[in-house]
Every structure is written in structure tokens, then in C-alpha cells.
Design a protein around this motif. Structure first.
Motif, PDB file in Angstrom:
ATOM      1  N   ASP A  99       0.792  -1.100   0.024  1.00 20.49           N
ATOM      2  CA  ASP A  99      -0.032   0.141  -0.063  1.00 20.49           C
ATOM      3  C   ASP A  99       0.977   1.250   0.172  1.00 20.49           C
ATOM      4  N   ASP A 100       2.240   1.154   0.043  1.00 21.04           N
ATOM      5  CA  ASP A 100       3.011   2.361  -0.061  1.00 21.04           C
ATOM      6  C   ASP A 100       3.384   2.660  -1.435  1.00 21.04           C
ATOM      7  N   ILE A 101       3.178   3.852  -1.941  1.00 22.84           N
ATOM      8  CA  ILE A 101       3.335   4.352  -3.070  1.00 22.84           C
ATOM      9  C   ILE A 101       4.660   5.298  -2.984  1.00 22.84           C
ATOM     10  N   ILE A 102       5.636   5.189  -3.973  1.00 25.66           N
ATOM     11  CA  ILE A 102       6.568   6.168  -3.765  1.00 25.66           C
ATOM     12  C   ILE A 102       6.894   6.654  -5.238  1.00 25.66           C
ATOM     13  N   ILE A 103       6.819   7.957  -5.660  1.00 29.23           N
ATOM     14  CA  ILE A 103       6.806   8.604  -6.949  1.00 29.23           C
ATOM     15  C   ILE A 103       8.051   9.553  -6.739  1.00 29.23           C
ATOM     16  N   SER A 104       9.377   9.457  -7.302  1.00 31.71           N
ATOM     17  CA  SER A 104      10.427  10.309  -7.341  1.00 31.71           C
ATOM     18  C   SER A 104      10.633  11.089  -8.825  1.00 31.71           C
ATOM     19  N   THR A 105      11.158  12.247  -8.635  1.00 36.50           N
ATOM     20  CA  THR A 105      11.412  12.907  -9.884  1.00 36.50           C
ATOM     21  C   THR A 105      12.550  13.971  -9.701  1.00 36.50           C
ATOM     22  N   ASN A 106      12.980  14.452 -10.904  1.00 34.86           N
ATOM     23  CA  ASN A 106      13.913  15.560 -10.626  1.00 34.86           C
ATOM     24  C   ASN A 106      13.146  16.822 -11.159  1.00 34.86           C
ATOM     25  N   LYS A 107      11.912  16.862 -11.359  1.00 35.58           N
ATOM     26  CA  LYS A 107      11.344  18.151 -11.702  1.00 35.58           C
ATOM     27  C   LYS A 107      10.634  18.682 -10.530  1.00 35.58           C
ATOM     28  N   LYS A 108      11.519  19.977 -10.154  1.00 36.11           N
ATOM     29  CA  LYS A 108      11.093  20.637  -8.759  1.00 36.11           C
ATOM     30  C   LYS A 108       9.572  21.194  -8.803  1.00 36.11           C
ATOM     31  N   GLY A 109       9.030  21.527  -7.771  1.00 34.54           N
ATOM     32  CA  GLY A 109       7.531  21.894  -7.721  1.00 34.54           C
ATOM     33  C   GLY A 109       6.489  21.148  -8.354  1.00 34.54           C
ATOM     34  N   SER A 110       6.861  19.793  -8.488  1.00 38.03           N
ATOM     35  CA  SER A 110       5.743  18.888  -9.421  1.00 38.03           C
ATOM     36  C   SER A 110       4.853  18.086  -8.315  1.00 38.03           C
ATOM     37  N   SER A 111       4.956  18.301  -7.131  1.00 34.16           N
ATOM     38  CA  SER A 111       4.174  17.320  -6.185  1.00 34.16           C
ATOM     39  C   SER A 111       2.903  17.423  -6.303  1.00 34.16           C
ATOM     40  N   ARG A 112       2.279  18.575  -6.541  1.00 33.05           N
ATOM     41  CA  ARG A 112       0.923  18.780  -6.769  1.00 33.05           C
ATOM     42  C   ARG A 112       0.167  17.989  -8.159  1.00 33.05           C
ATOM     43  N   GLN A 113       1.060  18.208  -9.022  1.00 37.27           N
ATOM     44  CA  GLN A 113       0.726  17.334 -10.077  1.00 37.27           C
ATOM     45  C   GLN A 113       0.646  15.902 -10.101  1.00 37.27           C
ATOM     46  N   ILE A 114       1.538  15.244  -9.253  1.00 35.69           N
ATOM     47  CA  ILE A 114       1.656  14.097  -8.872  1.00 35.69           C
ATOM     48  C   ILE A 114       0.768  13.498  -8.030  1.00 35.69           C
ATOM     49  N   ILE A 115       0.361  14.314  -7.150  1.00 29.88           N
ATOM     50  CA  ILE A 115      -0.718  13.985  -6.157  1.00 29.88           C
ATOM     51  C   ILE A 115      -2.181  13.875  -6.953  1.00 29.88           C
ATOM     52  N   ASN A 116      -2.397  14.987  -7.674  1.00 30.31           N
ATOM     53  CA  ASN A 116      -3.490  15.009  -8.571  1.00 30.31           C
ATOM     54  C   ASN A 116      -3.483  13.959  -9.550  1.00 30.31           C
ATOM     55  N   ALA A 117      -2.555  13.374 -10.011  1.00 30.43           N
ATOM     56  CA  ALA A 117      -2.438  12.130 -11.167  1.00 30.43           C
ATOM     57  C   ALA A 117      -2.927  10.930 -10.275  1.00 30.43           C
ATOM     58  N   VAL A 118      -2.368  10.647  -9.021  1.00 31.89           N
ATOM     59  CA  VAL A 118      -2.628   9.578  -8.163  1.00 31.89           C
ATOM     60  C   VAL A 118      -4.408   9.732  -8.053  1.00 31.89           C
ATOM     61  N   LYS A 119      -4.676  10.806  -7.466  1.00 33.23           N
ATOM     62  CA  LYS A 119      -6.192  10.739  -7.012  1.00 33.23           C
ATOM     63  C   LYS A 119      -6.994  10.781  -8.357  1.00 33.23           C
ATOM     64  N   ASN A 120      -6.784  11.271  -9.300  1.00 30.25           N
ATOM     65  CA  ASN A 120      -7.505  10.966 -10.774  1.00 30.25           C
ATOM     66  C   ASN A 120      -7.394   9.619 -11.264  1.00 30.25           C
ATOM     67  N   THR A 121      -6.408   8.804 -11.087  1.00 28.07           N
ATOM     68  CA  THR A 121      -6.103   7.470 -11.267  1.00 28.07           C
ATOM     69  C   THR A 121      -7.123   6.528 -10.493  1.00 28.07           C
ATOM     70  N   LEU A 122      -7.197   6.935  -9.430  1.00 26.25           N
ATOM     71  CA  LEU A 122      -8.093   6.314  -8.359  1.00 26.25           C
ATOM     72  C   LEU A 122      -9.342   6.343  -8.576  1.00 26.25           C
ATOM     73  N   ASN A 123      -9.681   7.355  -9.066  1.00 25.52           N
ATOM     74  CA  ASN A 123     -11.252   7.751  -9.422  1.00 25.52           C
ATOM     75  C   ASN A 123     -11.720   7.070 -10.674  1.00 25.52           C
ATOM     76  N   ASN A 124     -10.561   6.418 -11.547  1.00 27.06           N
ATOM     77  CA  ASN A 124     -10.843   5.818 -12.621  1.00 27.06           C
ATOM     78  C   ASN A 124     -10.305   4.357 -12.742  1.00 27.06           C
TER      79      ASN A 124
END
Length: 316
Positions: free
Chosen positions: A189-214
Motif C-alpha cells: 500500500d506504500d506508493i513512492i514517486i520520485s522525479t527531478n522536476k522541482k515543484g511537481s508534487s501537486r501534479q503527482i498527487i492529482n495524478a494519483v487521485k485521478n487514477t484512483l477515481n478511474n
């Protein structure tokens, strides 16, 4: 049922054994354990006869179900260390950590059946036995409310298989985000998403939420366990392991201190016998995660580690 005869034969049990067990399966034992952050987690333990059939299912069917490359828990040749290494090798600096709430119980039998039908062409098992196989899995791998229980040996295999839809769709969504180049892994149940793109946390969290809804499984995000962190100039913790600033993997400082303390107590004959197996487990874990630290321990506590090995071998 033909599948019952197959199980009797392949498990070397007398003819009719599986049929008798399935006619009136002994209900699993259950107990509650406290969660760290409050609440309780219910654990289920199947009877020995039911567990025998479950292990046949694991070896003959469930272990061969397709899982996504991002899944790292309970899978042969994958581990908590390889999960952390997947991120360390990319040298990513920015991390988003998330948690799926009530992961196992959120998965229902219908989720498994839908996944089974979706990926049927990738499952190496005779098609003609599908109705019998699905009926068996429904009756022996899920509890009365048709949810996936914590504690059954079959549950991790089913969970990873059902979560494949989430893994696939989230990977596609992350790959569609401009210049993100994210690395995604899921350890149960532990999800880890890493990147080198600074300031992308909101995009990542929204991507997870949208995926769970679909997706079809009713998986939910634990909003209290969302963490955004950076490894810039320091280290990062990935599923309990420390990714250092030079990107090698080691144990968390608390774990190292715990192992040192227990070995010190053993060297002074102050360690309780009941804790010998616990310390043996810590030593084995240390050796698999950080061989360099294990070597240092072995140089200082050679006699104690050797004693534990002999004790463990005698108790087998």
C-alpha cells in the motif's frame, strides 16, 4: 468438481479431501492489533486444511498471475531493497510518498473476477476450469463479506494482481506529464514517486487521485499519509530504507541502533532468550540490505553472531 480431484492428487491427499474441506470450510481465526496511528487492524488466520488448499492455489495459479513492474512487495526476485534502488539509481531528488487506505480489505471478490477476465489470455491455466477455479478462490481466499483479508497467504498475490490496473493507468498518467520523468513504485500500500522536476508534487498527487477515481477497485488514498520531501543535499527514506546523498542504500539509523543494542545485551548475557529469534531476524535483514554495515557488526560481535547462527540451526 474436477479441480478438487486435481488438488487432492497434486497435494498427495486422499481422494475427497478437498471436497470435504470446501463443503463446510472451517472459519478463520481472527484477532485485532492496534495501529500505530490509532484504530485496529483485523488479522485472519485460516485453518491448516484451508491453508493447504490456499498454498496449492498459490503454487499452481496465483503466483503466475501477471503483476506490474512497479509492484515490489511479495513478488519473487523483488524486495524492499530493490524498491529503494529503483529510485536511487535514477538519482531523483524530489519524492512524493502516499499510502493506500485499508489496501487489502478494499479489494473485493468482484475486483478479482474482473481482473481475471481482463487478463485471461496471460494466465496459463486450462480455460475449461475457469468456473471451478473462480468458485474455489471466492470460497477460500475471501471472507464472508467478499473482501480480501489481511493474514491469508493468498491475499498478497491477489492484491498485486488486482492493483495492476491502478499501476498501469498511473504509469501512463505520470508519463504524460511534461518533463516529469517520474519513477513510480508500489510496495503493497506504500506508493513512492520520485522525479527531478522541482515543484511537481501537486501534479503527482492529482495524478494519483485521478487514477484512483478511474479504476474499478475501490482503492482510496490515505490523506493523512501524504508526504512531500527532497533528497537535495541529504538523504531520503524509501519504505524504511535510507537512500544516502551518494545514492547508496543503507538501514535507518534507528534500526542500526536497535541491532547494536541487542548485540550488546547478548554480549553481556543480558538478552532474553525470547529475543534471540528477533535478533537473528535483524541480523539477516541487515546482511541483505547493507552488507558493509553487517561486516562491521561481524568484526565487533563475531562470537555473538556465530552463537545466534548455531542457536537458529538447532531450533530448526
Amino acid at each position: 468438481m474436477e479441480i478438487f480431484n486435481i488438488i487432492d492428487f497434486e497435494t498427495l491427499m486422499r481422494k475427497g479431501f478437498t471436497s470435504e474441506v470446501m463443503r463446510s470450510p472451517e472459519p478463520p481465526k481472527k484477532w485485532d492489533i492496534a495501529k500505530k496511528n490509532g484504530g485496529v487492524r483485523t488479522i485472519y488466520h485460516p485453518s491448516s486444511k484451508v491453508k493447504l488448499i490456499q498454498y496449492w492455489l498459490i503454487n499452481s495459479v496465483l503466483a503466475n498471475l501477471p503483476v506490474h513492474e512497479a509492484a515490489y512487495a511479495f513478488i519473487k526476485d523483488r524486495s524492499i531493497k530493490k524498491n529503494a534502488l529503483r529510485h536511487a539509481l535514477t538519482r531523483n531528488k524530489y519524492y512524493v510518498k502516499l499510502d493506500l487506505k485499508d489496501f487489502f480489505p478494499s479489494i473485493k471478490y468482484n475486483d478479482f473476477e474482473n481482473s481475471f477476465k481482463t487478463y485471461r489470455d496471460r494466465i496459463n491455466y486450462p480455460d475449461k476450469l475457469d468456473p471451478e477455479l473462480l468458485s474455489l478462490i471466492k470460497g477460500i481466499c475471501f471472507i464472508s463479506d467478499l473482501s480480501l483479508p489481511i493474514g491469508f497467504p493468498t491475499s498478497p498475490f491477489i492484491a498485486n494482481f488486482v492493483a495492476r490496473e491502478f499501476d498501469e493507468k498511473l504509469t501512463v498518467k505520470l508519463n504524460s506529464i511534461d518533463r516529469l520523468n517520474a519513477t513510480y513504485t508500489r510496495y503493497a500500500d506504500d506508493i513512492i514517486i520520485s522525479t527531478n522536476k522541482k515543484g511537481s508534487s501537486r501534479q503527482i498527487i492529482n495524478a494519483v487521485k485521478n487514477t484512483l477515481n478511474n479504476i474499478k477497485p475501490n482503492l482510496k488514498l490515505n490523506s493523512k499519509k501524504i508526504k512531500v520531501c527532497s533528497a537535495s543535499g541529504g538523504s531520503i527514506i524509501v519504505t524504511g530504507l535510507k537512500v544516502c546523498n551518494d545514492f547508496h542504500i543503507t538501514l535507518h539509523k534507528k534500526t542500526k541502533d536497535k541491532v547494536r543494542l541487542l548485540l550488546s545485551l547478548l554480549s553481556k548475557n543480558k538478552l532474553k532468550i525470547d529475543d534471540y529469534n528477533k535478533l537473528s531476524g535483524y541480523i539477516a535483514y541487515t546482511k541483505s540490505i547493507d552488507p558493509h554495515f553487517y561486516t562491521k557488526l561481524n568484526m565487533r560481535y563475531f562470537k555473538e553472531i556465530k552463537f545466534l547462527e548455531n542457536y537458529h540451526n538447532k531450533s530448526q
